[in-house]
Design an enzyme around this catalytic site. Structure first.
Site, PDB file in Angstrom:
ATOM      1  N   GLU A  25      12.995   3.788   0.696  1.00 21.18           N
ATOM      2  CA  GLU A  25      12.293   4.200   1.923  1.00 21.18           C
ATOM      3  C   GLU A  25      13.189   4.138   3.164  1.00 21.18           C
ATOM      4  OE1 GLU A  25       9.165   5.374   1.632  1.00 21.18           O
ATOM      5  OE2 GLU A  25       9.272   4.982  -0.516  1.00 21.18           O
ATOM      6  N   PHE A  43       0.850  -1.193   0.000  1.00 20.97           N
ATOM      7  CA  PHE A  43       0.000   0.000   0.000  1.00 20.97           C
ATOM      8  C   PHE A  43       0.886   1.243   0.000  1.00 20.97           C
ATOM      9  CE2 PHE A  43      -2.297   3.400   2.251  1.00 20.97           C
ATOM     10  CZ  PHE A  43      -3.405   3.499   1.417  1.00 20.97           C
ATOM     11  N   GLY A  44       0.644   2.149  -0.945  1.00 18.58           N
ATOM     12  CA  GLY A  44       1.371   3.418  -1.017  1.00 18.58           C
ATOM     13  C   GLY A  44       0.442   4.574  -0.710  1.00 18.58           C
ATOM     14  N   TYR A  45       0.918   5.532   0.089  1.00 18.59           N
ATOM     15  CA  TYR A  45       0.082   6.678   0.484  1.00 18.59           C
ATOM     16  C   TYR A  45       0.776   8.015   0.243  1.00 18.59           C
ATOM     17  CZ  TYR A  45       3.178   6.217   4.460  1.00 18.59           C
ATOM     18  OH  TYR A  45       4.311   6.113   5.228  1.00 18.59           O
ATOM     19  N   GLY A  46       2.042   7.988  -0.167  1.00 17.36           N
ATOM     20  CA  GLY A  46       2.777   9.229  -0.414  1.00 17.36           C
ATOM     21  C   GLY A  46       3.321   9.190  -1.832  1.00 17.36           C
ATOM     22  N   SER A  47       4.650   9.294  -1.946  1.00 17.52           N
ATOM     23  CA  SER A  47       5.222   9.263  -3.297  1.00 17.52           C
ATOM     24  C   SER A  47       4.953   7.928  -3.990  1.00 17.52           C
ATOM     25  CB  SER A  47       6.727   9.542  -3.243  1.00 17.52           C
ATOM     26  OG  SER A  47       7.401   8.504  -2.572  1.00 17.52           O
TER      27      SER A  47
HETATM   28  C1  SIN Z   1       4.527   5.853   0.664  1.00 21.70           C
HETATM   29  O1  SIN Z   1       4.427   6.585  -0.324  1.00 21.70           O
HETATM   30  O2  SIN Z   1       3.742   4.879   0.822  1.00 21.70           O
HETATM   31  C2  SIN Z   1       5.585   6.066   1.705  1.00 21.70           C
HETATM   32  C3  SIN Z   1       6.087   7.445   1.824  1.00 21.70           C
HETATM   33  C4  SIN Z   1       6.789   7.956   0.599  1.00 21.70           C
HETATM   34  O3  SIN Z   1       7.646   7.245   0.056  1.00 21.70           O
HETATM   35  O4  SIN Z   1       6.507   9.072   0.169  1.00 21.70           O
END
Ligand code: SIN
Length: 199
Positions: free
Chosen positions: A99, A24-28
Site C-alpha cells: 500500500e 478493514f479492506g475496501y478495495g483490492s
Molecule cells: C484496500 O483495499 O483496503 C486499500 C486499497 C487497495 O489496496 O486497493
C-alpha cells in the site's frame, strides 16, 4: 510522482503490544488477500465512501501513466462495506509495502456484518489504509465515464487496471453490497469494450 508511505506507516505505534489487529479492506484488499490472517469477516466502516480517486504508479499503472484505484473520502453518514481480517503485527511489513503508493494506516471502528455479529453494533477498533487528498499520488474527482476511460487505457505490474475494477465489482456483488460509483464505472467500461469491439 510516487508517495512512498512505508517509513511513515512503520512509525504508527497505536497497536504496539497487541497480538492481533483487525484490518478493514475496501478495495483490492477485499478480493486479494495475499497475506496470512486468523479470521476474515464481512464488515463496514462509517462516514467514509469508496472512490476511484487515487493514482496507482506501482500496481495498476506506471510512474509515467498512473492508473486509478480506490481510496476513501470522508462522507458523514455514509457506510463503506468491505472485508475485515484479523492479522498478526508481522503482516504489516507486507501490507505497508503493498500500500506504499500514498496509503497511511488509520485507526477506525470496524463493524462486523456477518451472522456471527450478534447485533449491528458489534464493533472493534482496527486499522484501514487510506490515501488522503494531500498525498502525492492522489488524482481526484472525475465523472464515472472519465474514470472508466482512464481505467480502460491503464495497466501496470499487477495487470490491467480494468481487472482491479472488475474484481472489486464482483467481490461487492458476492458480499451483496451495492456501490453506485463502482457499478457505474463498470457499466461504462462494458460500453467502452463493446464499442472498441465494433470498430
Ligand atoms: C484496500 O483495499 O483496503 C486499500 C486499497 C487497495 O489496496 O486497493
Amino acid at each position: 510522482m510516487t508517495a512512498d508511505t512505508i517509513a511513515i506507516n512503520q512509525k504508527m505505534d497505536q497497536f504496539d503490544g497487541h497480538h492481533s489487529v483487525w484490518l478493514f479492506g475496501y478495495g483490492s484488499l477485499i478480493y486479494k488477500a495475499d497475506f496470512p490472517y486468523l479470521q476474515r469477516r464481512p464488515a463496514s466502516i462509517a462516514n467514509w465512501t469508496r472512490r476511484f480517486w487515487q493514482g496507482s504508479h506501482d500496481h495498476r499503472g506506471t510512474p509515467d501513466a498512473p492508473g486509478r484505484v480506490v481510496t476513501l473520502i470522508e462522507a458523514p453518514g455514509a457506510i463503506c462495506h468491505g472485508m475485515a481480517y484479523l492479522i498478526t503485527p508481522e503482516v504489516f511489513a507486507h501490507l505497508d509495502h503493498r500500500e506504499k503508493d500514498g496509503y497511511l494506516r488509520l485507526a477506525t471502528p470496524i463493524s462486523f456484518e456477518d451472522e456471527e455479529a450478534n447485533n449491528a453494533s458489534e464493533s472493534v477498533l482496527g486499522l484501514v489504509y487510506i490515501a488522503t487528498p494531500d498525498n502525492l499520488a492522489f488524482i481526484g474527482e472525475a465523472s464515472e465515464r472519465d474514470i472508466a476511460e482512464h481505467i480502460a487505457r491503464s495497466a501496470g505490474p499487477s495487470g490491467p487496471n480494468s481487472d482491479y475494477l472488475n474484481h472489486l465489482a464482483h467481490a461487492l456483488r458476492e458480499l451483496g453490497r451495492d456501490d453506485p460509483h463502482v457499478f457505474e464505472i463498470e457499466r461504462h467500461l462494458v460500453e467502452l469494450a463493446s464499442r472498441m469491439a465494433r470498430t
